[in-house]
Design an enzyme around this catalytic site. Sequence first.
Site, PDB file in Angstrom:
ATOM      1  N   ASP A 251       5.790  18.696  -2.341  1.00 43.74           N
ATOM      2  CA  ASP A 251       6.565  17.601  -1.493  1.00 43.74           C
ATOM      3  C   ASP A 251       5.845  17.112  -0.516  1.00 43.74           C
ATOM      4  O   ASP A 251       5.246  17.645   0.268  1.00 43.74           O
ATOM      5  CB  ASP A 251       8.007  17.775  -1.342  1.00 43.74           C
ATOM      6  CG  ASP A 251       9.097  16.786  -1.185  1.00 43.74           C
ATOM      7  OD1 ASP A 251       8.972  15.885  -2.272  1.00 43.74           O
ATOM      8  OD2 ASP A 251       9.685  16.625  -0.300  1.00 43.74           O
TER       9      ASP A 251
ATOM     10  N   LYS B  93     -11.341  12.030  -0.980  1.00 47.16           N
ATOM     11  CA  LYS B  93     -10.016  11.935  -0.565  1.00 47.16           C
ATOM     12  C   LYS B  93      -9.635  13.717  -1.030  1.00 47.16           C
ATOM     13  O   LYS B  93      -8.946  14.232  -0.150  1.00 47.16           O
ATOM     14  CB  LYS B  93      -9.222  11.264  -1.220  1.00 47.16           C
ATOM     15  CG  LYS B  93      -7.578  11.575  -0.919  1.00 47.16           C
ATOM     16  CD  LYS B  93      -6.705  10.593  -1.452  1.00 47.16           C
ATOM     17  CE  LYS B  93      -5.114  10.787  -1.347  1.00 47.16           C
ATOM     18  NZ  LYS B  93      -4.084   9.953  -1.840  1.00 47.16           N
TER      19      LYS B  93
ATOM     20  N   LYS C  53      -0.663  12.384  -7.598  1.00 42.78           N
ATOM     21  CA  LYS C  53      -0.461  13.689  -7.245  1.00 42.78           C
ATOM     22  C   LYS C  53      -0.949  14.420  -8.508  1.00 42.78           C
ATOM     23  O   LYS C  53      -1.791  15.339  -8.230  1.00 42.78           O
ATOM     24  CB  LYS C  53       0.844  14.041  -6.841  1.00 42.78           C
ATOM     25  CG  LYS C  53       1.475  13.377  -5.550  1.00 42.78           C
ATOM     26  CD  LYS C  53       2.264  13.978  -4.745  1.00 42.78           C
ATOM     27  CE  LYS C  53       3.655  13.909  -5.710  1.00 42.78           C
ATOM     28  NZ  LYS C  53       4.778  14.303  -4.808  1.00 42.78           N
TER      29      LYS C  53
ATOM     30  N   TYR D 238       0.793   5.185   0.210  1.00 36.93           N
ATOM     31  CA  TYR D 238       0.503   4.269   1.592  1.00 36.93           C
ATOM     32  C   TYR D 238      -0.857   4.257   1.742  1.00 36.93           C
ATOM     33  O   TYR D 238      -1.356   3.936   2.883  1.00 36.93           O
ATOM     34  CB  TYR D 238       1.285   5.153   2.576  1.00 36.93           C
ATOM     35  CG  TYR D 238       2.739   4.796   2.640  1.00 36.93           C
ATOM     36  CD1 TYR D 238       3.460   4.015   3.094  1.00 36.93           C
ATOM     37  CD2 TYR D 238       3.396   5.927   1.864  1.00 36.93           C
ATOM     38  CE1 TYR D 238       4.870   3.859   3.066  1.00 36.93           C
ATOM     39  CE2 TYR D 238       4.841   5.838   1.633  1.00 36.93           C
ATOM     40  CZ  TYR D 238       5.325   4.681   2.221  1.00 36.93           C
ATOM     41  OH  TYR D 238       6.895   4.727   1.991  1.00 36.93           O
TER      42      TYR D 238
HETATM   43  P1  IMP Z   1       7.571  12.846  -3.352  1.00 29.57           P
HETATM   44  O1  IMP Z   1       6.988  12.451  -4.804  1.00 29.57           O
HETATM   45  O2  IMP Z   1       8.847  13.115  -3.199  1.00 29.57           O
HETATM   46  O3  IMP Z   1       6.769  14.008  -2.758  1.00 29.57           O
HETATM   47  O4  IMP Z   1       7.054  11.612  -2.690  1.00 29.57           O
HETATM   48  C1  IMP Z   1       5.884  11.532  -2.082  1.00 29.57           C
HETATM   49  C2  IMP Z   1       5.370  10.160  -1.868  1.00 29.57           C
HETATM   50  O5  IMP Z   1       4.799  10.237  -0.486  1.00 29.57           O
HETATM   51  C3  IMP Z   1       4.652   9.041  -2.473  1.00 29.57           C
HETATM   52  O6  IMP Z   1       5.531   8.577  -3.281  1.00 29.57           O
HETATM   53  C4  IMP Z   1       3.857   8.437  -1.500  1.00 29.57           C
HETATM   54  O7  IMP Z   1       4.458   7.227  -1.282  1.00 29.57           O
HETATM   55  C5  IMP Z   1       3.662   9.191  -0.397  1.00 29.57           C
HETATM   56  N1  IMP Z   1       2.410   9.932  -0.483  1.00 29.57           N
HETATM   57  C6  IMP Z   1       2.486  11.318  -0.511  1.00 29.57           C
HETATM   58  N2  IMP Z   1       0.964  11.649  -0.552  1.00 29.57           N
HETATM   59  C7  IMP Z   1       0.465  10.461  -0.506  1.00 29.57           C
HETATM   60  C8  IMP Z   1      -1.219  10.190  -0.492  1.00 29.57           C
HETATM   61  O8  IMP Z   1      -1.964  11.110  -0.735  1.00 29.57           O
HETATM   62  N3  IMP Z   1      -1.514   8.791  -0.318  1.00 29.57           N
HETATM   63  C9  IMP Z   1      -0.396   8.006  -0.275  1.00 29.57           C
HETATM   64  N4  IMP Z   1       0.997   8.090  -0.269  1.00 29.57           N
HETATM   65  C10 IMP Z   1       1.343   9.301  -0.431  1.00 29.57           C
END
Ligand code: IMP
Length: 212
Positions: A72, A188, A16, A167
């Site tokens: 998030d 992307k 990210k 994912y």
């Molecule tokens: P966060 O860090 O709590 O926002 O968790 C986000 C999670 O969602 C990541 O660890 C991934 O598993 C999934 N995720 C969010 N955005 C993406 C993306 O662009 N590609 C693949 N998985 C994503």
Amino acid sequence: MTRLNKLVIASNNQGKLRELQAMLTPLGIEVFTQAQLGISEAEEPHPTFLENALAKARHASAVSGLPALADDSGICVAALNGAPGVLSARYASGQHAVDTRSHSKITDQQNNEKLLRDMQGIADRRAHYYCVLALVRSANDPQPIIAEGEWHGEIAMQARGEGGFGYDPIFWLPELGKMSAELTRDEKAQISHRALALKILLGRLNSMLKND
Ligand code: IMP
């Protein structure tokens, strides 16, 4: 509002961070990561993406004294009533509690394998990525800037592709005939949930700056 020329990104997720930095740096915004500033990871105890994003942004802004941007995000599968949802990062832990420190022990591959198992025998493969961005100019900013994005696709039958993160190897894009892990970083960054949310956020920021 003062010119937003410095910003801390409240995330430790390398995938990210790369994507957000690539989109913000060309706009002349000096971007720091919370790790660079020694800021600890905030808890994400809430049931909604929005509440978690705000909690992360407030925490980073309170500690750094800088404006902070948090995202998030996660994947929501129609046939699973929106799961993995806010638990996307730690889906394979089978844990519904709040302990975000266990994030790092779960690998993307484990999450993907669990989701493929949970989808066995299910014909409705529809899923979407969701992203909410929250930008606070100070920890107590009464008017955070919020932007959302969704990216629709399907859960594939098996993993393929080396790009992206999370994912992406099992997120099938029927219109492109590719997994999101088969897109280049630039491709992307044009169409993802995060790109869409960021485009909306930047539009809101620009109009706020003009009215200032
Ligand atoms: P966060 O860090 O709590 O926002 O968790 C986000 C999670 O969602 C990541 O660890 C991934 O598993 C999934 N995720 C969010 N955005 C993406 C993306 O662009 N590609 C693949 N998985 C994503």
